[in-house]
Design a protein around this motif. Structure first.
Motif, short mmCIF file in Angstrom:
data_model
loop_
_atom_site.label_atom_id
_atom_site.label_comp_id
_atom_site.label_asym_id
_atom_site.label_seq_id
_atom_site.Cartn_x
_atom_site.Cartn_y
_atom_site.Cartn_z
N VAL A 1 0.98 0.65 10.13
CA VAL A 1 2.30 0.44 9.54
C VAL A 1 2.19 -0.49 8.34
N LYS A 2 2.74 -0.04 7.21
CA LYS A 2 2.75 -0.86 6.01
C LYS A 2 4.08 -1.61 5.84
N ALA A 3 5.16 -1.04 6.40
CA ALA A 3 6.46 -1.71 6.28
C ALA A 3 7.44 -1.14 7.29
N VAL A 4 8.40 -1.98 7.68
CA VAL A 4 9.56 -1.56 8.48
C VAL A 4 10.77 -1.99 7.66
N LEU A 5 11.67 -1.04 7.39
CA LEU A 5 12.83 -1.31 6.54
C LEU A 5 14.11 -0.83 7.22
N ILE A 6 15.18 -1.57 7.03
CA ILE A 6 16.50 -1.12 7.44
C ILE A 6 17.42 -1.33 6.24
N LEU A 7 18.02 -0.23 5.78
CA LEU A 7 18.91 -0.27 4.64
C LEU A 7 20.31 0.17 5.08
N ASP A 8 21.33 -0.29 4.35
CA ASP A 8 22.69 0.14 4.67
C ASP A 8 23.01 1.44 3.93
N ASN A 9 24.26 1.88 4.03
CA ASN A 9 24.67 3.15 3.42
C ASN A 9 24.59 3.15 1.90
N ASP A 10 24.52 1.99 1.30
CA ASP A 10 24.40 1.89 -0.15
C ASP A 10 22.96 1.68 -0.59
N GLY A 11 22.03 1.67 0.37
CA GLY A 11 20.63 1.47 0.04
C GLY A 11 20.25 0.01 -0.11
N GLU A 12 21.14 -0.88 0.30
CA GLU A 12 20.85 -2.32 0.21
C GLU A 12 20.06 -2.77 1.43
N ARG A 13 19.13 -3.67 1.19
CA ARG A 13 18.26 -4.18 2.24
C ARG A 13 19.03 -5.04 3.23
N LEU A 14 18.90 -4.67 4.51
CA LEU A 14 19.40 -5.52 5.58
C LEU A 14 18.22 -6.20 6.27
N TYR A 15 17.10 -5.49 6.31
CA TYR A 15 15.88 -6.03 6.92
C TYR A 15 14.69 -5.36 6.26
N ALA A 16 13.68 -6.13 5.96
CA ALA A 16 12.44 -5.57 5.42
C ALA A 16 11.28 -6.46 5.82
N LYS A 17 10.25 -5.84 6.33
CA LYS A 17 9.03 -6.57 6.65
C LYS A 17 7.86 -5.72 6.16
N TYR A 18 7.10 -6.27 5.22
CA TYR A 18 5.93 -5.60 4.66
C TYR A 18 4.69 -6.23 5.26
N TYR A 19 3.73 -5.39 5.64
CA TYR A 19 2.54 -5.87 6.34
C TYR A 19 1.29 -5.90 5.49
N ASP A 20 1.38 -5.47 4.25
CA ASP A 20 0.22 -5.58 3.36
C ASP A 20 0.73 -5.84 1.94
N ASP A 21 -0.16 -5.81 0.97
CA ASP A 21 0.24 -6.13 -0.40
C ASP A 21 0.41 -4.90 -1.27
N THR A 22 0.79 -3.76 -0.68
CA THR A 22 1.07 -2.57 -1.47
C THR A 22 2.17 -2.86 -2.48
N TYR A 23 3.18 -3.60 -2.05
CA TYR A 23 4.26 -4.05 -2.92
C TYR A 23 4.35 -5.57 -2.80
N PRO A 24 3.56 -6.31 -3.61
CA PRO A 24 3.42 -7.74 -3.40
C PRO A 24 4.64 -8.59 -3.77
N SER A 25 5.46 -8.13 -4.70
CA SER A 25 6.61 -8.96 -5.11
C SER A 25 7.91 -8.37 -4.58
N VAL A 26 8.91 -9.22 -4.47
CA VAL A 26 10.22 -8.77 -4.02
C VAL A 26 10.77 -7.72 -4.98
N LYS A 27 10.52 -7.90 -6.27
CA LYS A 27 10.99 -6.93 -7.27
C LYS A 27 10.38 -5.55 -7.01
N GLU A 28 9.09 -5.50 -6.73
CA GLU A 28 8.42 -4.22 -6.43
C GLU A 28 8.93 -3.63 -5.11
N GLN A 29 9.15 -4.49 -4.13
CA GLN A 29 9.66 -4.02 -2.84
C GLN A 29 11.05 -3.41 -3.00
N LYS A 30 11.93 -4.09 -3.73
CA LYS A 30 13.29 -3.59 -3.92
C LYS A 30 13.28 -2.27 -4.71
#
Length: 163
Positions: free
Chosen positions: A13-42
């Motif tokens: 698993v590289k990430a577990v994400l939960i987004l709302d109906n608008d695609g906004e992050r409610l929960y995000a946990k990344y387990y590696d550095d595939t997307y190292p910055s918050v900007k890249e994650q978003k």
């Protein structure tokens, strides 16, 4: 053409994400550095949501990753693995522990969600796929409901009590 054999890994698993109906992050946990910055994650989360929020399928290949997802009334649940991961294992092991949680219950009990996800996946390794075992390990108690009869939805709705 040469094929490259990849060594088996527990880090599925590289990430577990939960987004709302608008695609906004409610929960995000990344387990590696595939997307190292918050900007890249978003940016990844925006891309993943735009590609999946109107489809009925449960699996997508996106940016070289396997994305397994489910939605309910007001939430989108995503589990991200590498492109060579078995999507059925990811779907069964992780998403089935989180399904049927509603946004209000999630937001009211974020501490329970953090603990539950940590019991399901640790550092990218799937530890538990049985929702009942997650309930036991998180030590959440419902009002007069035995552990064996609780669902993950009930876990998210209950208050955290340490024994």
């Amino acid at each position: 053409m040469d094929t490259v054999m990849l060594e088996p890994s527990l880090y599925t698993v590289k990430a577990v994400l939960i987004l709302d109906n608008d695609g906004e992050r409610l929960y995000a946990k990344y387990y590696d550095d595939t997307y190292p910055s918050v900007k890249e994650q978003k940016a990844f989360e925006k891309n993943i949501f735009s590609k999946t929020h109107r489809t009925d399928s449960e699996i997508a290949l996106l940016e070289g990753l396997t994305v397994v997802y489910k939605s309910n009334i007001d939430l989108f649940f995503y589990v991200v693995g590498s492109s060579h991961e078995n999507e059925v294992i990811i779907l069964e092991a992780v998403l089935n522990c989180l399904k049927n949680v509603e946004r209000r219950a999630l937001l009211e009990n974020m501490e329970g969600l953090f603990l539950a996800v940590d019991e399901i996946v640790d550092g990218g390794v799937i530890l538990e796929s049985d929702p009942q075992q997650v309930v036991h390990r998180v030590a959440l108690r419902g009002e007069d409901v035995p552990y064996s009869e609780q669902t993950v939805t009930q876990v998210m709705k209950t208050k955290l009590k340490w024994s």
